[in-house]
Design an enzyme around this catalytic site. Structure first.
Site, PDB file in Angstrom:
ATOM      1  N   ARG A  21       0.811  -1.233   0.000  1.00 32.21           N
ATOM      2  CA  ARG A  21       0.000   0.000   0.000  1.00 32.21           C
ATOM      3  C   ARG A  21       0.845   1.285   0.000  1.00 32.21           C
ATOM      4  NH1 ARG A  21      -2.422  -3.292   3.645  1.00 32.21           N
ATOM      5  NH2 ARG A  21      -4.318  -4.298   2.893  1.00 32.21           N
ATOM      6  N   LYS A  73       3.102  11.447 -10.536  1.00 32.47           N
ATOM      7  CA  LYS A  73       2.260  10.549 -11.332  1.00 32.47           C
ATOM      8  C   LYS A  73       3.042   9.283 -11.635  1.00 32.47           C
ATOM      9  CE  LYS A  73      -0.631  13.578 -14.132  1.00 32.47           C
ATOM     10  NZ  LYS A  73      -0.888  13.891 -15.559  1.00 32.47           N
ATOM     11  N   GLU A 117       9.577  19.708 -23.978  1.00 32.84           N
ATOM     12  CA  GLU A 117       8.832  19.965 -22.734  1.00 32.84           C
ATOM     13  C   GLU A 117       9.406  21.203 -22.017  1.00 32.84           C
ATOM     14  OE1 GLU A 117       6.130  18.266 -21.967  1.00 32.84           O
ATOM     15  OE2 GLU A 117       6.366  16.244 -22.804  1.00 32.84           O
ATOM     16  N   LYS A 150       7.622  23.537 -12.977  1.00 33.18           N
ATOM     17  CA  LYS A 150       6.664  22.424 -12.829  1.00 33.18           C
ATOM     18  C   LYS A 150       6.238  22.296 -11.364  1.00 33.18           C
ATOM     19  CE  LYS A 150       5.252  17.825 -14.000  1.00 33.18           C
ATOM     20  NZ  LYS A 150       5.477  16.502 -14.553  1.00 33.18           N
ATOM     21  N   GLU A 157      -4.318  17.053  -9.534  1.00 31.59           N
ATOM     22  CA  GLU A 157      -4.949  17.395 -10.798  1.00 31.59           C
ATOM     23  C   GLU A 157      -6.424  17.723 -10.608  1.00 31.59           C
ATOM     24  OE1 GLU A 157      -4.169  14.399 -13.710  1.00 31.59           O
ATOM     25  OE2 GLU A 157      -3.075  15.808 -14.935  1.00 31.59           O
ATOM     26  N   ARG A 196      -2.920  22.493 -13.231  1.00 32.50           N
ATOM     27  CA  ARG A 196      -2.068  21.500 -13.867  1.00 32.50           C
ATOM     28  C   ARG A 196      -2.402  21.301 -15.348  1.00 32.50           C
ATOM     29  NH1 ARG A 196       0.145  16.616 -10.090  1.00 32.50           N
ATOM     30  NH2 ARG A 196       1.356  15.585 -11.652  1.00 32.50           N
ATOM     31  N   ASN A 223      -0.666  20.576 -20.190  1.00 30.10           N
ATOM     32  CA  ASN A 223      -1.156  19.880 -21.385  1.00 30.10           C
ATOM     33  C   ASN A 223      -0.979  20.698 -22.654  1.00 30.10           C
ATOM     34  OD1 ASN A 223      -1.919  17.567 -20.185  1.00 30.10           O
ATOM     35  ND2 ASN A 223      -4.063  18.133 -19.931  1.00 30.10           N
ATOM     36  N   HIS A 280      -0.382  19.117 -25.999  1.00 28.98           N
ATOM     37  CA  HIS A 280      -0.573  17.675 -25.835  1.00 28.98           C
ATOM     38  C   HIS A 280      -1.876  17.153 -26.445  1.00 28.98           C
ATOM     39  CE1 HIS A 280       2.950  17.934 -23.356  1.00 28.98           C
ATOM     40  NE2 HIS A 280       2.915  16.655 -23.051  1.00 28.98           N
ATOM     41  N   HIS A 295      -0.790  14.321 -28.625  1.00 27.39           N
ATOM     42  CA  HIS A 295      -1.135  12.930 -28.301  1.00 27.39           C
ATOM     43  C   HIS A 295      -1.795  12.232 -29.480  1.00 27.39           C
ATOM     44  CE1 HIS A 295      -1.090  13.196 -23.654  1.00 27.39           C
ATOM     45  NE2 HIS A 295      -0.028  12.562 -24.100  1.00 27.39           N
ATOM     46  N   HIS A 314       7.689  11.243 -28.031  1.00 33.50           N
ATOM     47  CA  HIS A 314       6.673  12.059 -27.372  1.00 33.50           C
ATOM     48  C   HIS A 314       6.974  13.557 -27.551  1.00 33.50           C
ATOM     49  CE1 HIS A 314       3.776  13.408 -24.418  1.00 33.50           C
ATOM     50  NE2 HIS A 314       4.744  14.051 -23.785  1.00 33.50           N
TER      51      HIS A 314
END
Ligand code: NAD
Ligand code: ZN
Length: 372
Positions: free
Chosen positions: A124, A146, A188, A230, A240, A245, A249, A252, A256, A268
């Site tokens: 956990r 993340k 980025e 960031k 988020e 946040r 994107n 993106h 994407h 990417h």
């Protein structure tokens, strides 16, 4: 006394200390021992990074008293999956690594996403640290908590938020990285300037030569500035939820879609570069961004050898209507609305939920090389 970090990120109650230090891998042992219990530690790395950098890290960790085992995954996105996670869980079970154990990721975003997912879920949640070794990971993937693995049905579908206790960036690791991966990571970095820091966007223009030559001082400055930006965004919106946040994107949405349509034939960061140009043109076409802003962005991408058009051999996979259908599918998956991050000027964004489909189609078409 605890060595003081270059940056401290606080998400909820959990502190994350960030160090950006050339040759820092050799210091990981004492730095980590100040922050987590000294005991069993699993170092996760990949088949490219392990042979280059694991020895320095493991030596330092053992000297600081950690009992270290390694798990080396095959390099590449395919390893970011449940089957590989299962193998790592089995190793942890066999070794009886308990709740006071530690996981350290040494590698790019694939390693840190996977190892972070293991740390988030084993017992956990156990303590976790990251030594990123790609520019993508240095300026983006390492920070924000993340973690995820991919499923056959899509990227990052299974994951958790789990903050590392420490991030140690050793920019000298970038010396062995592929030129193409360096450039992709820089997309980025440019993004961070474009969304919130016009001066940093200009810095990229002024420092291009030093950055591309991988001058250690320029890279260290680049990494610290990216992580500050960031961190500031993530701290305001750790899970988020509050919206800030979403700025990350930028580029993106279309990016994407191109990434997906090209079945990952492009990096990417390359897709993000194309997506940023599309988003900038969209901003201009909707009357937000002056066209000089679009020119500046195109110039910056070109300066860093990033694409401004999908290469001719991939164009037939990226028909604008196909890209739109991927955007629509992603929209459905995320609950119904595509929020476009647009620019009002370089360094200032506006998030818009209702962009006319025709306007999106037009800018998708604009980043395709003319058919041969
Ligand atoms: N968690 C996040 O917030 C976040 C953000 C951005 C990206 N990501 C994830 O990160 C992943 C992409 O990360 P990446 O671009 O770092 O890819 P990666 O981890 O696959 O690394 C790219 C390649 O470089 C090699 N490599 C790594 N470091 C090296 C070094 N110092 N010298 C030589 N070779 C080296 C790797 O073995 C690999 O072949 C994706 O899975 C993406 O989803 C996550
Ligand atoms: Zn990205």
């Amino acid at each position: 006394m605890m060595s003081s970090p270059d940056l401290q990120l606080r998400v909820g109650t959990a502190p994350c200390d960030v160090f950006v230090r050339p040759e820092g891998l050799a210091e990981i042992g004492p730095l980590l021992a100040e922050r987590v219990p000294v005991g069993k530690l699993l170092l996760v790395t990949d088949s490219n990074v392990g042979p280059l950098y694991a020895e320095a890290a493991v030596g330092s960790l053992r000297a600081a008293g950690f009992a270290v085992k390694m798990h080396t995954i095959a390099a590449g996105e395919a390893s970011k999956c449940l089957a590989v996670a299962q193998k790592i869980y089995e190793q942890l079970a066999g070794w009886a690594l308990a709740r006071d154990g530690v996981v350290v990721a040494l590698g790019g975003g694939v390693v840190s996403d996977l190892a972070g997912f293991i740390a988030a879920t084993w017992m956990r949640g156990i303590r976790f640290a990251i030594c990123p070794t790609t520019l993508e990971a240095d300026v983006d993937a390492c920070l924000g908590g993340k973690t995820a693995v991919n499923l056959p049905g899509g990227k990052n579908l299974v994951g958790a938020f789990h903050q590392p206790r420490m991030i140690l960036v050793d920019p000298t690791c970038l010396g062995t990285l592929d030129e193409r991966d360096i450039r992709a990571g820089l997309a980025e970095s440019i993004k961070h300037g474009l969304i919130v820091d016009a001066e940093f966007a200009r810095w990229h223009e002024a420092q291009a030569e030093a950055v591309l030559a991988r001058a250690p001082a320029a890279l260290a400055e680049l990494v610290v500035r990216n992580l500050r930006i960031k961190a500031e965004i993530v701290e305001a919106d750790a899970h988020e939820q509050r919206g800030r946040r979403i700025l990350l994107n930028f580029g993106h949405t279309v990016g994407h879609a191109i990434e997906d349509a090209c079945a990952y034939a492009l990096r990417h960061g390359e897709c993000v570069a194309l997506g940023m140009l599309a988003a900038a043109r969209l901003s201009a076409n909707l009357g937000l961004l002056p066209t000089e802003g679009v020119d500046t962005i195109a110039r910056l991408l070109t300066l860093y050898g990033l694409p401004t058009q999908v290469p001719a051999e991939l164009v037939d996979r990226c028909a604008p209507d196909h890209l739109l259908s991927i955007i629509a599918r992603d929209k459905k998956a995320s609950g119904g609305k595509v929020h476009f991050v647009l620019l009002e000027e370089i360094g200032r964004t506006r998030v818009t939920p209702d962009v006319p489909t025709d306007a999106v189609r037009e800018v998708c078409a604009s980043v395709l090389a003319p058919a041969e």
